[in-house]
Design a protein around this motif. Structure first.
Motif, PDB file in Angstrom:
ATOM      1  N   PRO A  48       0.840  -1.193   0.000  1.00  0.00           N
ATOM      2  CA  PRO A  48       0.000   0.000   0.000  1.00  0.00           C
ATOM      3  C   PRO A  48       0.882   1.252   0.000  1.00  0.00           C
ATOM      4  CG  PRO A  48       0.012  -1.035   2.172  1.00  0.00           C
ATOM      5  CD  PRO A  48       0.703  -1.980   1.240  1.00  0.00           C
ATOM      6  N   ASP A  49       0.475   2.256  -0.760  1.00  0.00           N
ATOM      7  CA  ASP A  49       1.171   3.548  -0.803  1.00  0.00           C
ATOM      8  C   ASP A  49       2.572   3.473  -1.394  1.00  0.00           C
ATOM      9  OD1 ASP A  49      -1.059   4.752   0.408  1.00  0.00           O
ATOM     10  OD2 ASP A  49      -0.301   4.243   2.407  1.00  0.00           O
ATOM     11  N   VAL A  50       2.912   2.382  -2.079  1.00  0.00           N
ATOM     12  CA  VAL A  50       4.175   2.304  -2.815  1.00  0.00           C
ATOM     13  C   VAL A  50       3.814   2.200  -4.293  1.00  0.00           C
ATOM     14  CG1 VAL A  50       6.255   0.937  -3.249  1.00  0.00           C
ATOM     15  CG2 VAL A  50       5.429   1.269  -0.904  1.00  0.00           C
ATOM     16  N   SER A  51       4.408   3.046  -5.094  1.00  0.00           N
ATOM     17  CA  SER A  51       3.922   3.261  -6.456  1.00  0.00           C
ATOM     18  C   SER A  51       4.191   2.113  -7.425  1.00  0.00           C
ATOM     19  CB  SER A  51       4.534   4.549  -7.029  1.00  0.00           C
ATOM     20  OG  SER A  51       5.948   4.453  -7.062  1.00  0.00           O
ATOM     21  N   ARG A  52       5.118   1.207  -7.097  1.00  0.00           N
ATOM     22  CA  ARG A  52       5.421   0.166  -8.071  1.00  0.00           C
ATOM     23  C   ARG A  52       5.643  -1.176  -7.394  1.00  0.00           C
ATOM     24  NH1 ARG A  52      11.085  -0.728  -8.727  1.00  0.00           N
ATOM     25  NH2 ARG A  52      12.354   0.625  -7.419  1.00  0.00           N
ATOM     26  N   ARG A  53       5.561  -2.226  -8.201  1.00  0.00           N
ATOM     27  CA  ARG A  53       5.766  -3.589  -7.731  1.00  0.00           C
ATOM     28  C   ARG A  53       7.228  -3.818  -7.413  1.00  0.00           C
ATOM     29  NH1 ARG A  53       4.465  -8.813 -11.559  1.00  0.00           N
ATOM     30  NH2 ARG A  53       6.717  -8.902 -11.913  1.00  0.00           N
ATOM     31  N   LEU A  54       7.483  -4.561  -6.354  1.00  0.00           N
ATOM     32  CA  LEU A  54       8.844  -4.940  -6.000  1.00  0.00           C
ATOM     33  C   LEU A  54       9.063  -6.393  -6.426  1.00  0.00           C
ATOM     34  CD1 LEU A  54       8.906  -3.366  -2.422  1.00  0.00           C
ATOM     35  CD2 LEU A  54       9.923  -2.416  -4.506  1.00  0.00           C
ATOM     36  N   ASP A  55      10.158  -6.645  -7.145  1.00  0.00           N
ATOM     37  CA  ASP A  55      10.449  -7.965  -7.691  1.00  0.00           C
ATOM     38  C   ASP A  55      11.697  -8.559  -7.045  1.00  0.00           C
ATOM     39  OD1 ASP A  55       8.335  -7.687  -9.392  1.00  0.00           O
ATOM     40  OD2 ASP A  55       9.519  -7.253 -11.176  1.00  0.00           O
ATOM     41  N   PHE A  56      11.656  -9.878  -6.832  1.00  0.00           N
ATOM     42  CA  PHE A  56      12.766 -10.558  -6.169  1.00  0.00           C
ATOM     43  C   PHE A  56      13.075 -11.871  -6.890  1.00  0.00           C
ATOM     44  CE2 PHE A  56      10.334  -8.084  -3.177  1.00  0.00           C
ATOM     45  CZ  PHE A  56      11.307  -7.342  -2.524  1.00  0.00           C
ATOM     46  N   SER A  57      14.296 -11.999  -7.336  1.00  0.00           N
ATOM     47  CA  SER A  57      14.736 -13.250  -7.921  1.00  0.00           C
ATOM     48  C   SER A  57      14.878 -14.300  -6.825  1.00  0.00           C
ATOM     49  CB  SER A  57      16.080 -13.044  -8.630  1.00  0.00           C
ATOM     50  OG  SER A  57      16.532 -14.253  -9.187  1.00  0.00           O
ATOM     51  N   SER A  58      14.349 -15.493  -7.098  1.00  0.00           N
ATOM     52  CA  SER A  58      14.354 -16.566  -6.103  1.00  0.00           C
ATOM     53  C   SER A  58      14.694 -17.885  -6.781  1.00  0.00           C
ATOM     54  CB  SER A  58      12.969 -16.656  -5.440  1.00  0.00           C
ATOM     55  OG  SER A  58      12.886 -17.735  -4.547  1.00  0.00           O
ATOM     56  N   ARG A  59      15.429 -18.732  -6.079  1.00  0.00           N
ATOM     57  CA  ARG A  59      15.826 -20.005  -6.671  1.00  0.00           C
ATOM     58  C   ARG A  59      14.733 -21.056  -6.597  1.00  0.00           C
ATOM     59  NH1 ARG A  59      20.606 -22.341  -4.300  1.00  0.00           N
ATOM     60  NH2 ARG A  59      20.573 -23.606  -6.180  1.00  0.00           N
ATOM     61  N   ASP A  60      13.768 -20.892  -5.676  1.00  0.00           N
ATOM     62  CA  ASP A  60      12.661 -21.832  -5.526  1.00  0.00           C
ATOM     63  C   ASP A  60      11.360 -21.068  -5.357  1.00  0.00           C
ATOM     64  OD1 ASP A  60      13.885 -24.554  -5.450  1.00  0.00           O
ATOM     65  OD2 ASP A  60      14.979 -23.705  -3.756  1.00  0.00           O
ATOM     66  N   PRO A  61      10.217 -21.687  -5.671  1.00  0.00           N
ATOM     67  CA  PRO A  61       8.934 -21.023  -5.414  1.00  0.00           C
ATOM     68  C   PRO A  61       8.750 -20.778  -3.921  1.00  0.00           C
ATOM     69  CG  PRO A  61       8.658 -22.948  -6.846  1.00  0.00           C
ATOM     70  CD  PRO A  61      10.041 -23.006  -6.292  1.00  0.00           C
ATOM     71  N   SER A  62       7.918 -19.797  -3.597  1.00  0.00           N
ATOM     72  CA  SER A  62       7.617 -19.524  -2.200  1.00  0.00           C
ATOM     73  C   SER A  62       6.889 -20.714  -1.581  1.00  0.00           C
ATOM     74  CB  SER A  62       6.768 -18.257  -2.076  1.00  0.00           C
ATOM     75  OG  SER A  62       5.539 -18.419  -2.763  1.00  0.00           O
ATOM     76  N   CYS A  63       6.873 -20.759  -0.249  1.00  0.00           N
ATOM     77  CA  CYS A  63       6.267 -21.885   0.466  1.00  0.00           C
ATOM     78  C   CYS A  63       5.212 -21.355   1.440  1.00  0.00           C
ATOM     79  CB  CYS A  63       7.343 -22.665   1.209  1.00  0.00           C
ATOM     80  SG  CYS A  63       6.718 -24.123   2.075  1.00  0.00           S
ATOM     81  N   GLY A  64       3.935 -21.559   1.131  1.00  0.00           N
ATOM     82  CA  GLY A  64       2.868 -21.159   2.043  1.00  0.00           C
ATOM     83  C   GLY A  64       2.622 -19.670   2.123  1.00  0.00           C
ATOM     84  N   VAL A  65       3.103 -18.893   1.163  1.00  0.00           N
ATOM     85  CA  VAL A  65       2.995 -17.436   1.217  1.00  0.00           C
ATOM     86  C   VAL A  65       1.785 -16.920   0.459  1.00  0.00           C
ATOM     87  CG1 VAL A  65       4.146 -15.266   0.621  1.00  0.00           C
ATOM     88  CG2 VAL A  65       5.493 -17.199   1.462  1.00  0.00           C
ATOM     89  N   LEU A  66       1.519 -17.473  -0.700  1.00  0.00           N
ATOM     90  CA  LEU A  66       0.488 -16.943  -1.580  1.00  0.00           C
ATOM     91  C   LEU A  66      -0.907 -17.370  -1.117  1.00  0.00           C
ATOM     92  CD1 LEU A  66       2.243 -17.627  -4.995  1.00  0.00           C
ATOM     93  CD2 LEU A  66       2.334 -15.561  -3.588  1.00  0.00           C
ATOM     94  N   VAL A  67      -1.898 -16.533  -1.450  1.00  0.00           N
ATOM     95  CA  VAL A  67      -3.282 -16.823  -1.101  1.00  0.00           C
ATOM     96  C   VAL A  67      -4.078 -17.036  -2.379  1.00  0.00           C
ATOM     97  CG1 VAL A  67      -3.117 -15.515   1.040  1.00  0.00           C
ATOM     98  CG2 VAL A  67      -3.925 -14.376  -1.034  1.00  0.00           C
ATOM     99  N   GLU A  68      -5.312 -17.485  -2.201  1.00  0.00           N
ATOM    100  CA  GLU A  68      -6.165 -17.770  -3.353  1.00  0.00           C
ATOM    101  C   GLU A  68      -6.288 -16.540  -4.247  1.00  0.00           C
ATOM    102  OE1 GLU A  68     -10.672 -19.465  -4.302  1.00  0.00           O
ATOM    103  OE2 GLU A  68      -9.953 -19.280  -2.227  1.00  0.00           O
TER     104      GLU A  68
END
Length: 328
Positions: A48-68
């Protein structure tokens, strides 16, 4: 003294779902992307209140972070040999740092989402301090998600971890999200001197991200902090943050020793904001919440659980994730 009763989280502090004010997702990295050498995936977060998306290179998919409803990337095997396999600091705990875990999202939400924490005055105060330029040291920064997001919200953040992670994940991701380096900002946007001094990684300097600054620093919890950061740096710290730093039993005391050095040396009365994810598998390896809090009590410190949620973790069932504020 009788043993403390087992920790039981306050139901009134339960936060059942992720805040809709933050949007996350992940995607596969194209072979042509300049960040492909740092990982096969991009994890992204919009605050919220940040004008752009922040991107992060990762070697593996996230675990239990994303929601429906949030885009997820399936894990693929490309047959490449792990490039860090023979690095001297590439322990199990370092390997898990190359992906994102639930505690990171909870910590970012608590420090950047005022609507979700309208009934938690202490977190609203931390949010205010962050937007006003609080000096933050993150322990176990992994790929840099928490520290970079806190910088975007206004903090001055030194993101620390082992050398393999700082050099190959934290710094590349800071640069990817940076708006300017020290050489390209106005005098009014000047980087705090303590951050320049804290940026101990080779060929790195703090970068402007959103309303704040982020830089990388190499810290090994098994080594006294004052031999890795100067007293001048430590004395400027307002708050220490850490996401799931205590997950192994052997890490509890080393982490708390680093925090103790900050408590003893900072002139700003710092606190420690830490998330902890309960795990049921491998009880001989993983810590318990009562072991962590028992170690906190044994130092004469106090703690408060500001929020918690239940989260289904792949292959480990439904476990709680807590956010504690630890005070000397």
């Amino acid at each position: 003294m009788p043993p403390a009763a087992p920790f039981k989280a306050d139901p009134a502090r339960h936060c059942p779902g992720a805040s809709s004010d933050i949007v996350c997702g992940e995607e596969h990295v194209s072979q042509d992307d300049d960040m492909h050498e740092h990982g096969n995936y991009i994890f992204h977060m919009t605050l919220p209140d940040v004008s752009r998306r922040l991107d992060f290179s990762s070697r593996d998919p996230s675990c239990g972070v994303l929601v429906e409803g949030e885009d997820a990337a399936e894990k693929t095997v490309d047959g490449r040999v792990d490039p860090f396999l023979f690095e001297p600091d590439y322990y199990l705990e370092a390997k898990t740092g190359f992906q994102v875990w639930p505690g990171s999202r909870l910590l970012v939400e608590a420090l950047t989402c005022p609507k979700a924490y309208a009934n938690c005055p202490k977190m609203l105060e931390w949010q205010r301090r962050l937007t006003e330029g609080a000096n933050v040291v993150e322990l176990g920064g992994g790929i840099g998600v928490v520290g970079t997001c806190l910088a975007a919200a206004g903090g001055n953040v030194a993101i620390t971890d082992l050398a393999t992670l700082v050099n190959n994940a934290v710094i590349p991701n800071i640069v990817r999200n940076s708006e300017a380096s020290i050489a390209n900002v106005t005098e009014d946007e000047c980087c705090p001197q303590w951050m320049r001094d804290a940026s101990t990684a080779k060929d790195s300097e703090p970068c402007k991200i959103g309303r704040g600054w982020a830089g990388g620093a190499i810290i090994d919890w098994m080594i006294p902090l004052d031999s890795q950061l100067s007293r001048e740096v430590i004395s400027n710290i307002d708050v220490v943050v850490g996401s799931d730093c205590f997950w192994m039993k052997k890490l509890i005391e080393p982490v708390l020793s680093v925090v103790a050095d900050v408590f003893a040396s900072s002139e700003r009365h710092p606190k420690f904001l830490a998330t902890y994810q309960r795990r049921e598998a491998s009880p001989a390896l993983f810590s318990t919440v009562d072991e962590v809090l028992g170690a906190v009590r044994s130092r004469g410190w106090t703690f408060e659980c500001h929020t918690w949620r239940s989260k289904e973790i792949e292959e480990d069932g439904d476990n709680e994730v807590f956010l504690f504020e630890i005070s000397p």
